[in-house]
Design a protein around this motif. Structure first.
Motif, PDB file in Angstrom:
ATOM      1  N   ASN A   1      22.429 -13.085  -5.986  1.00  0.00           N
ATOM      2  CA  ASN A   1      23.858 -12.762  -5.985  1.00  0.00           C
ATOM      3  C   ASN A   1      24.176 -11.953  -7.257  1.00  0.00           C
ATOM      4  O   ASN A   1      24.125 -12.485  -8.354  1.00  0.00           O
ATOM      5  N   ILE A   2      24.473 -10.664  -7.085  1.00  0.00           N
ATOM      6  CA  ILE A   2      24.772  -9.800  -8.243  1.00  0.00           C
ATOM      7  C   ILE A   2      26.196  -9.283  -8.090  1.00  0.00           C
ATOM      8  O   ILE A   2      26.517  -8.585  -7.118  1.00  0.00           O
ATOM      9  N   ASP A   3      27.071  -9.626  -9.048  1.00  0.00           N
ATOM     10  CA  ASP A   3      28.502  -9.363  -8.839  1.00  0.00           C
ATOM     11  C   ASP A   3      29.277  -9.420 -10.151  1.00  0.00           C
ATOM     12  O   ASP A   3      28.773  -9.895 -11.167  1.00  0.00           O
ATOM     13  N   HIS A   4      30.534  -8.965 -10.084  1.00  0.00           N
ATOM     14  CA  HIS A   4      31.410  -8.993 -11.267  1.00  0.00           C
ATOM     15  C   HIS A   4      32.812  -9.526 -10.969  1.00  0.00           C
ATOM     16  O   HIS A   4      33.730  -9.315 -11.769  1.00  0.00           O
ATOM     17  N   HIS A   5      33.003 -10.205  -9.828  1.00  0.00           N
ATOM     18  CA  HIS A   5      34.331 -10.747  -9.505  1.00  0.00           C
ATOM     19  C   HIS A   5      34.575 -12.087 -10.203  1.00  0.00           C
ATOM     20  O   HIS A   5      33.693 -12.943 -10.205  1.00  0.00           O
ATOM     21  N   THR A   6      35.794 -12.287 -10.720  1.00  0.00           N
ATOM     22  CA  THR A   6      36.096 -13.566 -11.399  1.00  0.00           C
ATOM     23  C   THR A   6      36.026 -14.731 -10.419  1.00  0.00           C
ATOM     24  O   THR A   6      35.777 -15.856 -10.823  1.00  0.00           O
ATOM     25  N   THR A   7      36.254 -14.455  -9.133  1.00  0.00           N
ATOM     26  CA  THR A   7      36.273 -15.528  -8.145  1.00  0.00           C
ATOM     27  C   THR A   7      34.900 -15.759  -7.510  1.00  0.00           C
ATOM     28  O   THR A   7      34.805 -16.438  -6.495  1.00  0.00           O
ATOM     29  N   ASN A   8      33.820 -15.219  -8.099  1.00  0.00           N
ATOM     30  CA  ASN A   8      32.485 -15.376  -7.494  1.00  0.00           C
ATOM     31  C   ASN A   8      32.149 -16.854  -7.322  1.00  0.00           C
ATOM     32  O   ASN A   8      32.313 -17.659  -8.246  1.00  0.00           O
ATOM     33  N   THR A   9      31.663 -17.219  -6.143  1.00  0.00           N
ATOM     34  CA  THR A   9      31.404 -18.633  -5.806  1.00  0.00           C
ATOM     35  C   THR A   9      30.023 -19.109  -6.252  1.00  0.00           C
ATOM     36  O   THR A   9      29.655 -20.246  -5.986  1.00  0.00           O
ATOM     37  N   ARG A  10      29.246 -18.244  -6.903  1.00  0.00           N
ATOM     38  CA  ARG A  10      27.874 -18.593  -7.362  1.00  0.00           C
ATOM     39  C   ARG A  10      26.984 -19.005  -6.195  1.00  0.00           C
ATOM     40  O   ARG A  10      26.171 -19.915  -6.303  1.00  0.00           O
ATOM     41  N   PHE A  11      27.138 -18.351  -5.057  1.00  0.00           N
ATOM     42  CA  PHE A  11      26.262 -18.620  -3.908  1.00  0.00           C
ATOM     43  C   PHE A  11      24.858 -18.107  -4.223  1.00  0.00           C
ATOM     44  O   PHE A  11      24.676 -17.241  -5.104  1.00  0.00           O
ATOM     45  N   GLY A  12      23.870 -18.597  -3.488  1.00  0.00           N
ATOM     46  CA  GLY A  12      22.493 -18.112  -3.637  1.00  0.00           C
ATOM     47  C   GLY A  12      21.727 -18.842  -4.732  1.00  0.00           C
ATOM     48  O   GLY A  12      22.313 -19.523  -5.576  1.00  0.00           O
ATOM     49  N   GLN A  13      20.399 -18.676  -4.704  1.00  0.00           N
ATOM     50  CA  GLN A  13      19.537 -19.358  -5.698  1.00  0.00           C
ATOM     51  C   GLN A  13      19.602 -18.676  -7.058  1.00  0.00           C
ATOM     52  O   GLN A  13      19.419 -19.312  -8.080  1.00  0.00           O
TER      53      GLN A  13
END
Ligand code: 5GP
Ligand code: MN
Length: 331
Positions: A105-117
């Motif tokens: 999971n590669i992202d920059h959103h404040t609401t990222n749910t931290r999905f994935g290993q």
């Protein structure tokens, strides 16, 4: 985490790279750059996005390698999911992708749910393309002009041409490096911002005319209906960026663009499905508002989808100004 992710990718043979449905420049740019990097380290890569690529991004090198169908996911070792606050943002392939053994999971959103290993989430990054640039660098790869054009376009568009509050030093330093590699800024700008169809200009006219403002002047609402799209012969993507006009209005703290979606199967009578884009002037955290409606995003730019009548939805949006106590200060 970066090291572990590189380790995972170098030991994968078949990799899926995907980004969010209805992609913007960052979703497409980060996907294309990552795809080339993975091929360089010997992976067999499938590039996937559920939606058609908006016309303004079709100039990007290798854009035609992005496929809209995902038939057999059984053979993938790893899925790299880009610019998605939640895995569901990839669209209808979410259930199939969940079965892939390793998700990065590669992202920059404040609401990222931290999905994935594995997560590489940096909410201070101006764009997912910034994180991908750093990852490619850490992989020890040299960027070619195709990768550089993708990264440059991702950063240019996600920072609103270096105007939005997420514009940081990295935005400038990375884009400078991309120009050194051979990216032509005026050519990119011409494709991304300078190629409106006549229909899109007519849609702009209708959208500007639709703007309404709350009695205290703090909330503006712009509406784009299916009828406006059909009258002007435009696509939903042609509404991208129009919300910035509603946000520019003096004293407006939050601008909303109500976008009527194609009707789903189970929508009850008198109600429709809408996507609401929210933008703030920096004094209100719209990611929190969008989260309350099941969406997400960044403090200054967020969105959500709802089923409602248009009148009810406008009332709900106007009532938001009562909750502006939960304010923030974006830098
Ligand atoms: P836009 O309003 O342009 O669709 O999106 C603004 C920002 O909010 C983007 O970063 C986008 O990824 C995020 N966003 C928009 N809609 C949703 C949604 O329904 N869910 C989540 N989690 N994020 C969204
Ligand atoms: Mn982004």
């Amino acid at each position: 985490m970066m090291k572990k992710i590189i380790q995972q990718l170098t030991t994968s043979s078949r990799v899926l790279v995907a980004s969010h449905a209805k992609p913007d420049g960052d979703a497409i740019g980060s996907l294309l750059a990552m795809g080339i990097a993975l091929e360089r380290i010997g992976c067999e890569v499938t590039r996937y996005n559920e939606s058609a690529i908006p016309a303004v991004y079709r100039f990007l090198p290798l854009v035609d390698t992005i496929q809209r169908e995902l038939t057999d996911v059984a053979g993938f070792d790893t899925a790299v999911i880009l610019d998605c606050g939640g895995l569901d943002r990839v669209g209808s392939a979410v259930d199939a992708i969940t079965t892939i053994p390793t998700i990065v999971n590669i992202d920059h959103h404040t609401t990222n749910t931290r999905f994935g290993q594995y997560h590489l989430v940096d909410v201070n990054a101006c764009a997912t393309s910034e994180i991908i640039y750093r990852l490619i660098h850490a992989m020890g790869l040299e960027l070619n002009v195709e990768m550089a054009t993708a990264i440059y376009t991702g950063i240019l568009t996600d920072t609103g041409s270096f105007r939005f509050s997420n514009t940081n030093r990295a935005a400038f330093s990375i884009c400078e490096a991309m120009v050194a590699i051979g990216v032509n800024p005026s050519a990119v700008a011409r494709h991304v911002y300078g190629t409106y169809s006549l229909g899109r200009i007519k849609l702009l006219n209708l959208a500007l005319d639709s703007i309404e403002i709350s009695s205290n002047g703090h909330i503006s609402i712009m509406t784009v209906t299916r009828e406006m799209l059909s009258d002007t012969g435009t696509q939903p993507e042609d509404a991208d960026g129009l919300i910035n006009y509603a946000r520019r209005i003096q004293d407006v703290k939050v601008a909303a663009l109500i976008h009527e979606l194609e009707n789903g199967n189970n929508v009850s009578r008198g109600r429709k499905r809408f996507h609401v884009s929210l933008r703030s002037d920096g004094s209100v955290d719209v990611a929190r508002i969008a989260s309350d409606f099941g969406g997400g995003g960044h403090a200054g730019a967020a969105g959500f989808s709802v089923e409602s009548s248009l009148a009810e939805l406008k009332k709900t949006i106007y009532s938001l100004s009562e909750g502006f106590r939960g304010t923030c200060h974006l830098n």
